[in-house]
Scaffold this active site. Sequence first.
Site, PDB file in Angstrom:
ATOM      1  CB  CYS A   2      -0.949   0.088   1.206  1.00  0.00           C
ATOM      2  SG  CYS A   2      -2.064  -1.299   1.333  1.00  0.00           S
ATOM      3  NE  ARG A  27       4.601   1.362  -0.086  1.00  0.00           N
ATOM      4  CZ  ARG A  27       5.638   1.103   0.689  1.00  0.00           C
ATOM      5  NH1 ARG A  27       6.849   1.370   0.281  1.00  0.00           N
ATOM      6  NH2 ARG A  27       5.475   0.574   1.881  1.00  0.00           N
ATOM      7  CD1 TRP A  74      -0.755  -6.171  -3.443  1.00  0.00           C
ATOM      8  CD2 TRP A  74      -0.861  -6.829  -1.308  1.00  0.00           C
ATOM      9  NE1 TRP A  74      -0.503  -7.519  -3.403  1.00  0.00           N
ATOM     10  CE2 TRP A  74      -0.560  -7.958  -2.108  1.00  0.00           C
ATOM     11  CE3 TRP A  74      -0.982  -7.010   0.072  1.00  0.00           C
ATOM     12  CZ2 TRP A  74      -0.373  -9.231  -1.575  1.00  0.00           C
ATOM     13  CZ3 TRP A  74      -0.796  -8.269   0.603  1.00  0.00           C
ATOM     14  CH2 TRP A  74      -0.500  -9.365  -0.221  1.00  0.00           C
ATOM     15  CG  ASN A  99       1.641   0.032   4.253  1.00  0.00           C
ATOM     16  OD1 ASN A  99       1.256  -1.099   3.973  1.00  0.00           O
ATOM     17  ND2 ASN A  99       2.910   0.397   4.175  1.00  0.00           N
ATOM     18  N   GLY A 100      -0.458  -1.747   6.355  1.00  0.00           N
ATOM     19  CA  GLY A 100      -0.122  -2.694   7.422  1.00  0.00           C
ATOM     20  C   GLY A 100      -1.319  -3.570   7.734  1.00  0.00           C
ATOM     21  CD  GLU A 482      15.298 -14.154  -9.639  1.00  0.00           C
ATOM     22  OE1 GLU A 482      14.788 -14.645  -8.629  1.00  0.00           O
ATOM     23  OE2 GLU A 482      14.954 -13.041 -10.080  1.00  0.00           O
ATOM     24  CE  LYS A 486      11.843 -11.951 -11.541  1.00  0.00           C
ATOM     25  NZ  LYS A 486      12.727 -11.806 -10.420  1.00  0.00           N
ATOM     26  CD  GLU A 489       7.881 -11.601  -9.736  1.00  0.00           C
ATOM     27  OE1 GLU A 489       8.969 -11.973 -10.244  1.00  0.00           O
ATOM     28  OE2 GLU A 489       7.817 -10.795  -8.803  1.00  0.00           O
ATOM     29  CG  HIS A 505      16.187 -38.313  -6.183  1.00  0.00           C
ATOM     30  ND1 HIS A 505      16.492 -39.566  -5.701  1.00  0.00           N
ATOM     31  CD2 HIS A 505      17.368 -37.763  -6.564  1.00  0.00           C
ATOM     32  CE1 HIS A 505      17.796 -39.761  -5.756  1.00  0.00           C
ATOM     33  NE2 HIS A 505      18.359 -38.678  -6.282  1.00  0.00           N
ATOM     34  CE  LYS A 604      10.765  -3.645  -7.143  1.00  0.00           C
ATOM     35  NZ  LYS A 604      11.307  -4.771  -7.910  1.00  0.00           N
TER      36      LYS A 604
HETATM   37  O1  M6R Z   1      12.500  -5.865  -1.303  1.00  0.00           O
HETATM   38  P1  M6R Z   1      12.932  -7.297  -1.110  1.00  0.00           P
HETATM   39  O2  M6R Z   1      14.162  -7.618  -1.885  1.00  0.00           O
HETATM   40  O3  M6R Z   1      13.092  -7.642   0.340  1.00  0.00           O
HETATM   41  O4  M6R Z   1      11.746  -8.162  -1.686  1.00  0.00           O
HETATM   42  C1  M6R Z   1      11.738  -9.545  -1.576  1.00  0.00           C
HETATM   43  C2  M6R Z   1      10.744 -10.173  -2.521  1.00  0.00           C
HETATM   44  O5  M6R Z   1       9.453  -9.736  -2.239  1.00  0.00           O
HETATM   45  C3  M6R Z   1      11.054  -9.847  -3.983  1.00  0.00           C
HETATM   46  O6  M6R Z   1      12.363 -10.198  -4.315  1.00  0.00           O
HETATM   47  C4  M6R Z   1      10.083 -10.590  -4.929  1.00  0.00           C
HETATM   48  O7  M6R Z   1      10.288 -11.954  -4.839  1.00  0.00           O
HETATM   49  C5  M6R Z   1      10.281 -10.081  -6.351  1.00  0.00           C
HETATM   50  N1  M6R Z   1       9.124  -9.359  -6.776  1.00  0.00           N
HETATM   51  C6  M6R Z   1      10.499 -11.158  -7.340  1.00  0.00           C
HETATM   52  O8  M6R Z   1      10.719 -10.637  -8.611  1.00  0.00           O
END
Ligand code: M6R
Length: 609
Positions: A2, A27, A74, A99-100, A482, A486, A489, A505, A604
């Site tokens: 948020c 956010r 959010w 926010n929270g 990773e 990606k 996501e 396995h 984010k």
């Molecule tokens: O701000 P941070 O690096 O602590 O965030 C951690 C994750 O939320 C962040 O890396 C998330 O997995 C990414 N959006 C992935 O692309």
Amino acid sequence: MCGIVGAVAQRDVAEILVEGLRRLEYRGYDSAGVAVINQGELSRTRRLGKVQELSSALDAAPLAGGTGIAHTRWATHGEPSERNAHPHLSEGDIAVVHNGIIENHNKLREMLKGLGYVFSSDTDTEVICHLVHHELKAAGNLLAAVQATVKQLEGAYGTVVIDRRDSERMVVARSGSPLVIGFGLGENFVASDQLALLPVTRSFAFLEEGDVAEVTRREVNIFDVTGSPVKREIKESEVTHDAGDKGEYRHYMLKEIYEQPTAITHTLEGRIAGGKVLDSAFGENAAEFLKNIKHVQIIACGTSYHAGMAARYWLEDWAGVSCNVEIASEFRYRKSHLFPNSLLVTISQSGETADTLAAMRLAKEMGYKATLTICNSAGSSLVRESDMAYMMKAGAEIGVASTKAFTVQLVGLLMLTTAIGRYNGMSSEMEAAITQSLLSIPAKVEQALGLNEAIIELAEDFADKQHALFLGRGDQYPIAMEGALKLKEISYIHAEAYASGELKHGPLALIDADMPVIVVAPNNELLEKLKSNVEEVRARGGLMYVFADVDAEFESDDTMKVIQVPHCDEFMAPLIYTIPLQLLSYHVALIKGTDVDQPRNLAKSVTVE
Ligand code: M6R
């Protein structure tokens, strides 16, 4: 998550607030809203969806007023809808953005209903505004009412409150969710990230945990958790990024992928001299902390966790210290063992990830020798609360999918490997080889970006796919993880990563012609083992996409498409192999037509647990 913006000014503030929300949309982007006070009247506009929806509504029916608050959401409690969008109101007098998460909202809701308050949303936030309204009756002023309110809240909040009957004042409170005050000339502001306020000010003070502040046009009075007046240092922002600028690129994500050579150059600048990484890269007095370290515990989430996973191979192999890596949300809720002379390393692009922050605070209580954060956000909670900080200097990352932050984190972790290794028997030749490699990464990343055209073609193959498997070995296993993150996501294709030795396995059962298998295959000591795993897939009719070193001797055929990655040394290989995987996920997402920069359900900065 948020985004929050607030302003007290002589001019109309709605436009400033909406521009702030645009900059904070990373956010959260489920709904957005604004409330302003004009001549003692409170007006509010809210819309479901992105900030643009709100902006269009305000273009059609502008709101006048010099005091206002705004929010991009959010959703945590209550579905994304207009009735759940912030600001929330109490009796038409009080407006609140938050926010929270308020964990005791059910209990407070029942109590407030008993007092006659009627709830018009499903959010936890609404309890804050009715509680302030209620407390105001006894407290007599907004500051005291908010102070009385926050004492009753359990959970996390960054919140801003205004009262139409006291129109030139905002009261803000922080516990667990970041808030920054921006100082203007005859006007003042508040936001959950300084980025929101860069068009109106560059002077900022970050609120500390438990702070409550009263903000008027001329004054900002801050009170700590005990209610005592405190001063928080006002700093000039060094952030230069214009969040509104995508330049020639269609998406922030693509821009940020292409910014990697520059971002890595910036992070290296002034940190390597005479074949050595300078201890000062990790902050003042870092040498004092680093020289006694025998064990490293890394804590992070998501992409940052994958960077930590790669560093584990390096720290144990090259720096000669033991290393554990754990997801923050797990670490914080289990009893873990503290090894002697342990360094706690958090990795976080935002520096505000709730679980990572909580894990770091726990580690401090446990008695870790020192805490270090690898972070991209100056002034963030992790930076302020850690003993040492490696500032990534990657520039603001706006796309929700982390790209340049990841490769810059890897650079920081390679530097940390040498800094710790130096005190644990790493030879100066080895350190010189790593630093030499570090300095040549930007040029090599540039070469890897040259694979873009080949990957655009490859991405077509994924248009009708529902699943994908990523394989790697050694420090390329986290790169496969990773790559899978990606892809899932931003393209919503279900993707999993395995250390390829694990194939037989279980996951081998998934292999058929509909399951693309993506393999990262640099020319390293595990190459022959990896090739055997590739044969296992081939024998079961799987279709593979192999990102391979030019010397690795893979050849394209009916079962395998080989994409040759520029030759690189073992130190930089994880970074270089990341680049084509980022490009692949981007181009697949384009074909799938998803919202690349703001994928569904995500935000984010994850400031709630
Ligand atoms: O701000 P941070 O690096 O602590 O965030 C951690 C994750 O939320 C962040 O890396 C998330 O997995 C990414 N959006 C992935 O692309």
